[in-house]
Design a protein around this motif. Structure first.
Motif, PDB file in Angstrom:
ATOM      1  N   GLU A   3      11.727   2.292  -1.037  1.00  0.00           N
ATOM      2  CA  GLU A   3      10.915   1.977  -2.205  1.00  0.00           C
ATOM      3  C   GLU A   3      10.397   0.542  -2.196  1.00  0.00           C
ATOM      4  OE1 GLU A   3       9.914   4.064  -4.638  1.00  0.00           O
ATOM      5  OE2 GLU A   3      10.841   5.676  -3.512  1.00  0.00           O
ATOM      6  N   SER A   4      11.099  -0.373  -1.542  1.00  0.00           N
ATOM      7  CA  SER A   4      10.718  -1.778  -1.564  1.00  0.00           C
ATOM      8  C   SER A   4       9.593  -2.106  -0.587  1.00  0.00           C
ATOM      9  CB  SER A   4      11.929  -2.653  -1.257  1.00  0.00           C
ATOM     10  OG  SER A   4      12.401  -2.386   0.043  1.00  0.00           O
ATOM     11  N   GLN A   5       9.275  -1.204   0.326  1.00  0.00           N
ATOM     12  CA  GLN A   5       8.216  -1.461   1.285  1.00  0.00           C
ATOM     13  C   GLN A   5       6.848  -1.189   0.654  1.00  0.00           C
ATOM     14  OE1 GLN A   5       9.485   1.164   4.483  1.00  0.00           O
ATOM     15  NE2 GLN A   5       9.805  -0.630   5.748  1.00  0.00           N
ATOM     16  N   PRO A   6       5.842  -1.979   1.052  1.00  0.00           N
ATOM     17  CA  PRO A   6       4.492  -1.717   0.545  1.00  0.00           C
ATOM     18  C   PRO A   6       3.949  -0.421   1.141  1.00  0.00           C
ATOM     19  CG  PRO A   6       4.454  -3.425   2.213  1.00  0.00           C
ATOM     20  CD  PRO A   6       5.894  -3.101   1.954  1.00  0.00           C
ATOM     21  N   PRO A   7       2.886   0.125   0.554  1.00  0.00           N
ATOM     22  CA  PRO A   7       2.290   1.351   1.091  1.00  0.00           C
ATOM     23  C   PRO A   7       1.832   1.154   2.535  1.00  0.00           C
ATOM     24  CG  PRO A   7       1.273   0.739  -0.999  1.00  0.00           C
ATOM     25  CD  PRO A   7       2.183  -0.380  -0.602  1.00  0.00           C
ATOM     26  N   LEU A   8       1.883   2.227   3.300  1.00  0.00           N
ATOM     27  CA  LEU A   8       1.409   2.180   4.677  1.00  0.00           C
ATOM     28  C   LEU A   8      -0.101   2.336   4.666  1.00  0.00           C
ATOM     29  CD1 LEU A   8       4.060   4.472   6.406  1.00  0.00           C
ATOM     30  CD2 LEU A   8       4.050   1.982   6.211  1.00  0.00           C
ATOM     31  N   THR A   9      -0.780   1.267   4.991  1.00  0.00           N
ATOM     32  CA  THR A   9      -2.237   1.293   5.071  1.00  0.00           C
ATOM     33  C   THR A   9      -2.644   1.111   6.523  1.00  0.00           C
ATOM     34  OG1 THR A   9      -2.427  -1.100   4.807  1.00  0.00           O
ATOM     35  CG2 THR A   9      -2.445   0.224   2.784  1.00  0.00           C
ATOM     36  N   PRO A  10      -3.860   1.532   6.883  1.00  0.00           N
ATOM     37  CA  PRO A  10      -4.307   1.310   8.263  1.00  0.00           C
ATOM     38  C   PRO A  10      -4.233  -0.157   8.676  1.00  0.00           C
ATOM     39  CG  PRO A  10      -5.774   2.846   7.167  1.00  0.00           C
ATOM     40  CD  PRO A  10      -4.821   2.307   6.108  1.00  0.00           C
ATOM     41  N   THR A  23       9.509   4.599  15.268  1.00  0.00           N
ATOM     42  CA  THR A  23      10.710   4.651  14.430  1.00  0.00           C
ATOM     43  C   THR A  23      10.383   5.198  13.049  1.00  0.00           C
ATOM     44  OG1 THR A  23      11.728   2.826  15.635  1.00  0.00           O
ATOM     45  CG2 THR A  23      12.558   3.269  13.417  1.00  0.00           C
ATOM     46  N   GLU A  24       9.316   4.719  12.444  1.00  0.00           N
ATOM     47  CA  GLU A  24       8.924   5.203  11.111  1.00  0.00           C
ATOM     48  C   GLU A  24       8.566   6.685  11.166  1.00  0.00           C
ATOM     49  OE1 GLU A  24       8.405   4.954   7.031  1.00  0.00           O
ATOM     50  OE2 GLU A  24       9.261   3.450   8.382  1.00  0.00           O
ATOM     51  N   TRP A  25       7.847   7.093  12.217  1.00  0.00           N
ATOM     52  CA  TRP A  25       7.456   8.489  12.368  1.00  0.00           C
ATOM     53  C   TRP A  25       8.687   9.390  12.463  1.00  0.00           C
ATOM     54  CZ3 TRP A  25       3.205  11.330  11.898  1.00  0.00           C
ATOM     55  CH2 TRP A  25       3.217  12.623  12.427  1.00  0.00           C
ATOM     56  N   MET A  26       9.676   8.967  13.231  1.00  0.00           N
ATOM     57  CA  MET A  26      10.864   9.783  13.456  1.00  0.00           C
ATOM     58  C   MET A  26      11.702   9.949  12.182  1.00  0.00           C
ATOM     59  SD  MET A  26      10.460  10.712  16.464  1.00  0.00           S
ATOM     60  CE  MET A  26      11.766  11.061  17.598  1.00  0.00           C
ATOM     61  N   LYS A  27      11.645   9.002  11.276  1.00  0.00           N
ATOM     62  CA  LYS A  27      12.470   9.095  10.073  1.00  0.00           C
ATOM     63  C   LYS A  27      11.714   9.626   8.855  1.00  0.00           C
ATOM     64  CE  LYS A  27      12.026   4.331   8.462  1.00  0.00           C
ATOM     65  NZ  LYS A  27      12.741   3.110   8.140  1.00  0.00           N
ATOM     66  N   THR A  28      10.458  10.011   9.017  1.00  0.00           N
ATOM     67  CA  THR A  28       9.672  10.486   7.887  1.00  0.00           C
ATOM     68  C   THR A  28      10.053  11.902   7.487  1.00  0.00           C
ATOM     69  OG1 THR A  28       7.912  11.278   9.316  1.00  0.00           O
ATOM     70  CG2 THR A  28       7.647   9.081   8.394  1.00  0.00           C
ATOM     71  N   ASP A  38      -0.694  10.388   6.755  1.00  0.00           N
ATOM     72  CA  ASP A  38      -1.963  10.474   7.480  1.00  0.00           C
ATOM     73  C   ASP A  38      -2.299   9.145   8.156  1.00  0.00           C
ATOM     74  OD1 ASP A  38      -2.207  13.097   6.665  1.00  0.00           O
ATOM     75  OD2 ASP A  38      -3.625  12.646   5.052  1.00  0.00           O
ATOM     76  N   ALA A  39      -2.077   8.030   7.450  1.00  0.00           N
ATOM     77  CA  ALA A  39      -2.359   6.709   8.026  1.00  0.00           C
ATOM     78  C   ALA A  39      -1.454   6.453   9.236  1.00  0.00           C
ATOM     79  CB  ALA A  39      -2.164   5.620   6.976  1.00  0.00           C
ATOM     80  N   LEU A  40      -0.193   6.815   9.126  1.00  0.00           N
ATOM     81  CA  LEU A  40       0.746   6.634  10.227  1.00  0.00           C
ATOM     82  C   LEU A  40       0.337   7.498  11.419  1.00  0.00           C
ATOM     83  CD1 LEU A  40       3.392   5.324  11.195  1.00  0.00           C
ATOM     84  CD2 LEU A  40       4.606   7.223  10.141  1.00  0.00           C
ATOM     85  N   SER A  41       0.018   8.740  11.160  1.00  0.00           N
ATOM     86  CA  SER A  41      -0.415   9.654  12.211  1.00  0.00           C
ATOM     87  C   SER A  41      -1.689   9.159  12.890  1.00  0.00           C
ATOM     88  CB  SER A  41      -0.649  11.039  11.611  1.00  0.00           C
ATOM     89  OG  SER A  41      -1.139  11.934  12.575  1.00  0.00           O
ATOM     90  N   ASP A  42      -2.645   8.697  12.108  1.00  0.00           N
ATOM     91  CA  ASP A  42      -3.904   8.192  12.661  1.00  0.00           C
ATOM     92  C   ASP A  42      -3.667   6.986  13.573  1.00  0.00           C
ATOM     93  OD1 ASP A  42      -5.272  10.149  11.267  1.00  0.00           O
ATOM     94  OD2 ASP A  42      -6.019   8.777   9.713  1.00  0.00           O
ATOM     95  N   GLU A  43      -2.774   6.089  13.170  1.00  0.00           N
ATOM     96  CA  GLU A  43      -2.504   4.897  13.981  1.00  0.00           C
ATOM     97  C   GLU A  43      -1.802   5.278  15.289  1.00  0.00           C
ATOM     98  OE1 GLU A  43      -2.565   0.896  15.150  1.00  0.00           O
ATOM     99  OE2 GLU A  43      -3.726   1.978  13.645  1.00  0.00           O
TER     100      GLU A  43
END
Length: 51
Positions: A3-10, A23-28, A38-43
């Motif tokens: 919750e403390s992390q900012p939104p994932l933006t491109p 790492t972020e992808w594996m724990k989502t 979608d932003a994570l996948s696109d990157e």
């Protein structure tokens, strides 16, 4: 993502290392269509990462 992390933006994801992205992808647990997922996948796709 906690919750403390900012939104994932491109723009934010562009500053992450490949390992951070993977790492972020594996724990989502987000649902398909989630803007942050979608932003994570696109990157990951933009970088051509394969895991």
């Amino acid at each position: 993502m906690t919750e403390s992390q900012p939104p994932l933006t491109p723009e934010a994801l562009a500053t992450w290392t490949d390992q951070e992205l993977i790492t972020e992808w594996m724990k989502t647990t987000w649902e398909s269509g989630d803007p942050q997922m979608d932003a994570l996948s696109d990157e990951i796709e933009r970088r051509g990462l394969d895991f």
